[in-house]
Design a protein around this motif. Structure first.
Motif, PDB file in Angstrom:
ATOM      1  N   LEU A 168       0.837  -1.198   0.000  1.00 29.46           N
ATOM      2  CA  LEU A 168       0.000   0.000   0.000  1.00 29.46           C
ATOM      3  C   LEU A 168       0.872   1.248   0.000  1.00 29.46           C
ATOM      4  N   ARG A 169       1.885   1.284   0.828  1.00 23.96           N
ATOM      5  CA  ARG A 169       2.777   2.437   0.927  1.00 23.96           C
ATOM      6  C   ARG A 169       3.368   2.791  -0.432  1.00 23.96           C
ATOM      7  N   GLU A 170       3.910   1.803  -1.125  1.00 22.93           N
ATOM      8  CA  GLU A 170       4.537   2.072  -2.424  1.00 22.93           C
ATOM      9  C   GLU A 170       3.507   2.481  -3.476  1.00 22.93           C
ATOM     10  N   ALA A 171       2.334   1.866  -3.436  1.00 18.52           N
ATOM     11  CA  ALA A 171       1.292   2.216  -4.408  1.00 18.52           C
ATOM     12  C   ALA A 171       0.831   3.656  -4.222  1.00 18.52           C
ATOM     13  N   LEU A 172       0.708   4.093  -2.971  1.00 16.45           N
ATOM     14  CA  LEU A 172       0.269   5.463  -2.710  1.00 16.45           C
ATOM     15  C   LEU A 172       1.318   6.472  -3.164  1.00 16.45           C
ATOM     16  N   ILE A 173       2.594   6.159  -2.965  1.00 19.39           N
ATOM     17  CA  ILE A 173       3.662   7.050  -3.417  1.00 19.39           C
ATOM     18  C   ILE A 173       3.677   7.114  -4.939  1.00 19.39           C
ATOM     19  N   ASP A 174       3.576   5.964  -5.602  1.00 20.88           N
ATOM     20  CA  ASP A 174       3.566   5.946  -7.067  1.00 20.88           C
ATOM     21  C   ASP A 174       2.392   6.757  -7.611  1.00 20.88           C
ATOM     22  N   ASN A 175       1.227   6.617  -6.975  1.00 15.60           N
ATOM     23  CA  ASN A 175       0.046   7.350  -7.417  1.00 15.60           C
ATOM     24  C   ASN A 175       0.288   8.859  -7.362  1.00 15.60           C
ATOM     25  N   ALA A 176       0.930   9.331  -6.305  1.00 19.90           N
ATOM     26  CA  ALA A 176       1.137  10.769  -6.134  1.00 19.90           C
ATOM     27  C   ALA A 176       2.120  11.337  -7.147  1.00 19.90           C
ATOM     28  N   ILE A 177       3.230  10.655  -7.366  1.00 18.75           N
ATOM     29  CA  ILE A 177       4.282  11.242  -8.208  1.00 18.75           C
ATOM     30  C   ILE A 177       3.965  11.118  -9.695  1.00 18.75           C
ATOM     31  N   THR A 178       3.012  10.279 -10.072  1.00 18.12           N
ATOM     32  CA  THR A 178       2.673  10.150 -11.487  1.00 18.12           C
ATOM     33  C   THR A 178       1.540  11.085 -11.919  1.00 18.12           C
ATOM     34  N   GLN A 179       0.934  11.809 -10.979  1.00 21.46           N
ATOM     35  CA  GLN A 179      -0.115  12.762 -11.342  1.00 21.46           C
ATOM     36  C   GLN A 179       0.498  14.059 -11.869  1.00 21.46           C
ATOM     37  N   THR A 258     -10.713   6.700 -13.553  1.00 14.22           N
ATOM     38  CA  THR A 258      -9.314   6.582 -13.151  1.00 14.22           C
ATOM     39  C   THR A 258      -8.937   7.720 -12.212  1.00 14.22           C
ATOM     40  N   PHE A 259      -9.414   8.933 -12.516  1.00  7.72           N
ATOM     41  CA  PHE A 259      -9.076  10.077 -11.672  1.00  7.72           C
ATOM     42  C   PHE A 259      -9.726   9.954 -10.295  1.00  7.72           C
ATOM     43  N   VAL A 260     -10.935   9.416 -10.218  1.00 12.45           N
ATOM     44  CA  VAL A 260     -11.566   9.191  -8.913  1.00 12.45           C
ATOM     45  C   VAL A 260     -10.684   8.274  -8.064  1.00 12.45           C
ATOM     46  N   CYS A 261     -10.168   7.215  -8.671  1.00 15.04           N
ATOM     47  CA  CYS A 261      -9.281   6.305  -7.929  1.00 15.04           C
ATOM     48  C   CYS A 261      -7.995   7.007  -7.504  1.00 15.04           C
ATOM     49  N   GLN A 262      -7.436   7.847  -8.398  1.00 13.96           N
ATOM     50  CA  GLN A 262      -6.226   8.595  -8.042  1.00 13.96           C
ATOM     51  C   GLN A 262      -6.486   9.534  -6.869  1.00 13.96           C
ATOM     52  N   ALA A 263      -7.629  10.214  -6.920  1.00 13.06           N
ATOM     53  CA  ALA A 263      -7.967  11.142  -5.845  1.00 13.06           C
ATOM     54  C   ALA A 263      -8.192  10.397  -4.532  1.00 13.06           C
ATOM     55  N   GLU A 264      -8.893   9.281  -4.571  1.00 17.27           N
ATOM     56  CA  GLU A 264      -9.148   8.533  -3.348  1.00 17.27           C
ATOM     57  C   GLU A 264      -7.846   7.951  -2.780  1.00 17.27           C
ATOM     58  N   ALA A 265      -6.941   7.513  -3.652  1.00 19.30           N
ATOM     59  CA  ALA A 265      -5.648   7.031  -3.171  1.00 19.30           C
ATOM     60  C   ALA A 265      -4.870   8.159  -2.511  1.00 19.30           C
ATOM     61  N   MET A 266      -4.975   9.355  -3.080  1.00 18.19           N
ATOM     62  CA  MET A 266      -4.329  10.514  -2.468  1.00 18.19           C
ATOM     63  C   MET A 266      -4.956  10.813  -1.111  1.00 18.19           C
ATOM     64  N   GLY A 267      -6.273  10.646  -1.031  1.00 17.99           N
ATOM     65  CA  GLY A 267      -6.958  10.833   0.238  1.00 17.99           C
ATOM     66  C   GLY A 267      -6.548   9.808   1.283  1.00 17.99           C
ATOM     67  N   GLN A 303     -13.409   4.980   3.953  1.00 18.98           N
ATOM     68  CA  GLN A 303     -14.136   5.308   2.726  1.00 18.98           C
ATOM     69  C   GLN A 303     -13.195   5.332   1.522  1.00 18.98           C
ATOM     70  N   GLY A 304     -11.997   5.885   1.721  1.00 17.92           N
ATOM     71  CA  GLY A 304     -11.038   5.914   0.618  1.00 17.92           C
ATOM     72  C   GLY A 304     -10.586   4.517   0.224  1.00 17.92           C
ATOM     73  N   LEU A 305     -10.268   3.682   1.209  1.00 21.05           N
ATOM     74  CA  LEU A 305      -9.836   2.320   0.907  1.00 21.05           C
ATOM     75  C   LEU A 305     -10.940   1.516   0.233  1.00 21.05           C
ATOM     76  N   ALA A 306     -12.194   1.784   0.602  1.00 17.17           N
ATOM     77  CA  ALA A 306     -13.312   1.063  -0.021  1.00 17.17           C
ATOM     78  C   ALA A 306     -13.401   1.335  -1.514  1.00 17.17           C
ATOM     79  N   ALA A 307     -12.859   2.471  -1.952  1.00 14.93           N
ATOM     80  CA  ALA A 307     -12.860   2.808  -3.383  1.00 14.93           C
ATOM     81  C   ALA A 307     -11.663   2.224  -4.115  1.00 14.93           C
ATOM     82  N   LEU A 308     -10.792   1.487  -3.391  1.00 13.47           N
ATOM     83  CA  LEU A 308      -9.569   0.921  -3.976  1.00 13.47           C
ATOM     84  C   LEU A 308      -9.551  -0.586  -3.735  1.00 13.47           C
ATOM     85  N   PRO A 309     -10.246  -1.345  -4.559  1.00 10.47           N
ATOM     86  CA  PRO A 309     -10.365  -2.792  -4.317  1.00 10.47           C
ATOM     87  C   PRO A 309      -9.037  -3.521  -4.221  1.00 10.47           C
TER      88      PRO A 309
END
Length: 344
Positions: A168-179, A258-267, A303-309
Motif C-alpha cells: 500500500l505504501r509504495e502504491a500510494l507514493i507511485d500514485n502521487a508522483i505520477t499525477q 481513473t481520476f476518482v481512484c487517483q484522488a481517493e488514493a491521495m486521500g 471510505q477511501g480504501l473502499a474505493a480501492l479494491p
C-alpha cells in the motif's frame, strides 16, 4: 504575557513608533504548530495580526515568499506589512475571525461553500507559481506515510504494521508522483479558508509544495469538517475532473473513473499521514485532544480504501485489528467515541 510575547510587543511598538502601552496584544486562535497569533489595534483603529513563529521550528522564509508570490499572481492572500525573520515575527493584514467552517451549518450550505472553495482551488492551481516550491517527492511522501506506523501503530497502540502495508505504501507514493504536478497548499481545508467581504482568503500556506493535482482536492473533501457520501464525492471529483480537462490541468483523454481512484488514493495517503500526526501531537507535544479526532479521519480512511479494491486486505486489517486496538486505547484514556470493535 510570556517572554516571546513581550519581545513581540516591543518589536511592533518600534515598527509603528508607538509607546509600549499603546500596543496591547490580544491572542487569537492558534493551530497545531508552534506558531502563535495576536491581534493589535493601531491608534487609528486599524486591526493587524501579528504572527510569532519561532524560526527554529517554522519556515518563515517560505511563508513570506509564498505570501508575496501568490498575492502577486492575483490570489487572495494577506498583505505583509513588516517582518523580522530572524526573530520569527510578521505583521499581517487582519482577515477577521470568520472561517469557512463556521458556515457549514446544513448540507446545502456545506455543498455551496465547498463548491466555492473548489473554484478557489482551481485558481490556485492555474495561477500560483510552483517552480520555486519544494517538490512533493518520493522521499517526502514516504516520510509522511511512515508517521502512521511510527506514531499511531508502534507508539500509541503498540501493534505491528500488517503484511499489506509495504505494498500500500509504495502504491500510494507511485500514485502521487505520477499525477500532474501543480502548486499544492498542503492544508487546503475549511479551517484554513477565511471569509471576508464574501471572499475566501488563503492562510496557513507556508508548507506549500509542487505536487499532485488531486492533493488539495481531497484535503478539502476528506478534511476535518465533513464526511461526504460516495455520491457527493463522485460529484465533486467529477466536476473537478471536467474543469481540469477544460483548462489543461488534465489531458483531454483523462478518464474520470481513473481520476476518482487517483484522488481517493491521495486521500488515503493524507488520512494515514493525519492519523500519524495527531498521534504525534498527543504523545510528543502533550496535546491529547487530537486523539479525539482519530475516529473522524479513520472514517475518511475507510471510505477511501473502499474505493480501492486492490487494497482490500489492508481495509480488512483496519476493521479486524486496527479498530479494536484503537477502541481499547481510547477507552483506556477515557475518550468518548462511536467506534465499534466489531466494525466490518
Amino acid at each position: 504575557m510570556n517572554q516571546r510575547a513581550e519581545t513581540l510587543q516591543r518589536w511592533i511598538a518600534q515598527q509603528h513608533d508607538l509607546p509600549l502601552g499603546d500596543c496591547r496584544l490580544e491572542q487569537v486562535a492558534g493551530d497545531a504548530s508552534f506558531r502563535q497569533y495576536y491581534r493589535l489595534h493601531l491608534p487609528d483603529g486599524t486591526p493587524r495580526v501579528l504572527m510569532d513563529a519561532p524560526p527554529e521550528h517554522e519556515n518563515n522564509q517560505a511563508f513570506v515568499a509564498i505570501a508575496r508570490d501568490w498575492r502577486a499572481a492575483g490570489l487572495p492572500m494577506p498583505t505583509l506589512y513588516a517582518m523580522d525573520l530572524a526573530a520569527g515575527f510578521v505583521e499581517l493584514e487582519d482577515l477577521g475571525d470568520d472561517v469557512m467552517h463556521h458556515h457549514l451549518t446544513t448540507e446545502a450550505a456545506a455543498s455551496a461553500w465547498f463548491e466555492r472553495a473548489l473554484q478557489l482551488l482551481e485558481r490556485v492551481q492555474r495561477l500560483a507559481p510552483s517552480s520555486t516550491l519544494p517538490a512533493y517527492d518520493r522521499a517526502l511522501l514516504a516520510r509522511e506515510l511512515d508517521l502512521f506506523p511510527d506514531w499511531c501503530l508502534s507508539r500509541l497502540l503498540e501493534i505491528p504494521a500488517p503484511p499489506a502495508w509495504p505494498m500500500l505504501r509504495e502504491a500510494l507514493i507511485d500514485n502521487a508522483i505520477t499525477q500532474p504536478q501543480v502548486a499544492v497548499h498542503r492544508d487546503f481545508d475549511a479551517m484554513n479558508l477565511m471569509v471576508r467581504d464574501d471572499t475566501l482568503w488563503l492562510i496557513d500556506f507556508q508548507d506549500a509544495v509542487q505536487g499532485p493535482l488531486s492533493y488539495d482536492l481531497v484535503s478539502l473533501l476528506r478534511g476535518r469538517y465533513r464526511l461526504w457520501s460516495r455520491e457527493c464525492m463522485d460529484a465533486f471529483i467529477g466536476t473537478f475532473h471536467q474543469r481540469a480537462q477544460a483548462d489543461g490541468r488534465l489531458p483531454a483523454d483523462s478518464d474520470v473513473a481513473t481520476f476518482v481512484c487517483q484522488a481517493e488514493a491521495m486521500g488515503v495517503q493524507r488520512s494515514l499521514k493525519v492519523l500519524g500526526i495527531f498521534c504525534r501531537l498527543a504523545l510528543r507535544d502533550a496535546k491529547p485532544r487530537y486523539l479525539e479526532r482519530l475516529p473522524h479521519f479513520l472514517a475518511h480512511l475507510r471510505q477511501g480504501l473502499a474505493a480501492l479494491p486492490a487494497h482490500g486486505e489492508f481495509l480488512t486489517w483496519i476493521d479486524t485489528a486496527f479498530i479494536p486496538a484503537l477502541c481499547r486505547e481510547l477507552d483506556r484514556r477515557g475518550i468518548a467515541h462511536s467506534l465499534q470493535a466489531s466494525a466490518s
